[in-house]
Design a protein around this motif. Structure first.
Motif, mmCIF file in Angstrom:
data_model
loop_
_atom_site.group_PDB
_atom_site.id
_atom_site.type_symbol
_atom_site.label_atom_id
_atom_site.label_comp_id
_atom_site.label_asym_id
_atom_site.label_seq_id
_atom_site.Cartn_x
_atom_site.Cartn_y
_atom_site.Cartn_z
ATOM 1 N N LEU A 1 -58.348 -52.097 -30.446
ATOM 2 C CA LEU A 1 -59.307 -51.147 -31.010
ATOM 3 C C LEU A 1 -58.632 -49.738 -30.853
ATOM 4 N N ASP A 2 -57.821 -49.610 -29.810
ATOM 5 C CA ASP A 2 -57.271 -48.117 -29.562
ATOM 6 C C ASP A 2 -55.943 -47.830 -29.813
ATOM 7 N N GLU A 3 -55.367 -46.582 -29.969
ATOM 8 C CA GLU A 3 -54.213 -46.343 -29.968
ATOM 9 C C GLU A 3 -53.638 -45.467 -28.547
ATOM 10 N N GLY A 4 -54.511 -45.326 -27.793
ATOM 11 C CA GLY A 4 -54.188 -44.742 -26.491
ATOM 12 C C GLY A 4 -54.729 -43.228 -26.412
ATOM 13 N N PRO A 5 -54.607 -42.582 -25.427
ATOM 14 C CA PRO A 5 -53.629 -42.783 -24.339
ATOM 15 C C PRO A 5 -54.270 -44.185 -23.460
ATOM 16 N N PHE A 6 -53.485 -44.695 -22.724
ATOM 17 C CA PHE A 6 -53.743 -46.028 -21.983
ATOM 18 C C PHE A 6 -53.751 -45.510 -20.401
ATOM 19 N N PHE A 7 -54.404 -46.339 -19.610
ATOM 20 C CA PHE A 7 -54.377 -45.883 -18.016
ATOM 21 C C PHE A 7 -54.437 -47.484 -17.312
ATOM 22 N N HIS A 8 -53.589 -47.429 -16.083
ATOM 23 C CA HIS A 8 -53.616 -48.458 -15.247
ATOM 24 C C HIS A 8 -53.891 -48.067 -13.893
ATOM 25 N N GLY A 9 -54.700 -48.703 -13.144
ATOM 26 C CA GLY A 9 -55.071 -48.511 -11.938
ATOM 27 C C GLY A 9 -54.484 -49.533 -10.945
ATOM 28 N N THR A 10 -54.066 -49.002 -9.870
ATOM 29 C CA THR A 10 -53.239 -49.796 -8.731
ATOM 30 C C THR A 10 -53.416 -48.885 -7.487
ATOM 31 N N LEU B 1 -61.403 -47.778 -11.253
ATOM 32 C CA LEU B 1 -62.347 -48.613 -10.678
ATOM 33 C C LEU B 1 -61.414 -49.824 -10.391
ATOM 34 N N ALA B 2 -60.612 -50.282 -11.206
ATOM 35 C CA ALA B 2 -59.667 -51.328 -10.759
ATOM 36 C C ALA B 2 -58.790 -51.218 -9.655
ATOM 37 N N ALA B 3 -58.336 -49.748 -9.645
ATOM 38 C CA ALA B 3 -57.534 -49.521 -8.336
ATOM 39 C C ALA B 3 -58.324 -49.353 -7.044
ATOM 40 N N GLU B 4 -59.507 -49.007 -7.084
ATOM 41 C CA GLU B 4 -60.469 -49.112 -5.793
ATOM 42 C C GLU B 4 -60.854 -50.149 -5.594
#
Length: 136
Positions: free
Chosen positions: A5-14, A52-55
């Motif tokens: 559903l999205d074209e970005g921008p995108f994010f990743h948590g770690t 949240l994923a990173a935490e």
């Protein structure tokens, strides 16, 4: 892209410290069930969702980081949350078998309060005990 559903921008948590241009790949332990090796790399269109994923990441003892990333190949809505748990994709969560390229580190994401972090950790502990299914 498969119905995403999205074209970005995108994010990743770690909890990993990454450099611009570095590639994130599938084939590592799940943040939520470390005994499961993931066939996909996960990301979101929401910076705070990546935070949240990173935490709550089970692996790593470093500080949580959020990175803007760009998919290098096809990606799809994350079936672990899309339609299965939440109709549509309100979490704007995605996954890919192809690497994600780090664009930059994002500094302006909302950290969880200690109470909210503890509530998430309690929920995850219950899910781990129940051995909740992950669509891999």
């Amino acid at each position: 892209m498969t119905g995403a559903l999205d074209e970005g921008p995108f994010f990743h948590g770690t909890r990993a410290e990454l450099r611009v241009g570095e590639l994130l790949t599938a084939g590592f332990a799940s943040n939520y069930r470390p005994e499961v090796v993931m066939n996909h790399i996960y990301f979101t269109a929401l910076p705070d969702g990546a935070g949240l994923a990173a935490e709550i990441a089970a692996l790593g003892d470093g500080a949580p980081h959020v990175y803007e990333v760009e998919p290098t190949g096809d990606f799809e809505n994350d079936p672990n949350v899309t339609d299965r748990k939440f109709p549509g994709n309100p979490t704007r969560s995605y996954r890919s078998r192809e690497p994600l390229r780090v664009v930059r580190e994002v500094e302006d994401w909302t950290r969880l309060s200690p109470e909210a972090l503890q509530a998430w950790e309690d929920r995850l502990s219950v899910l781990r005990q129940q051995r909740a299914e992950i669509i891999n």
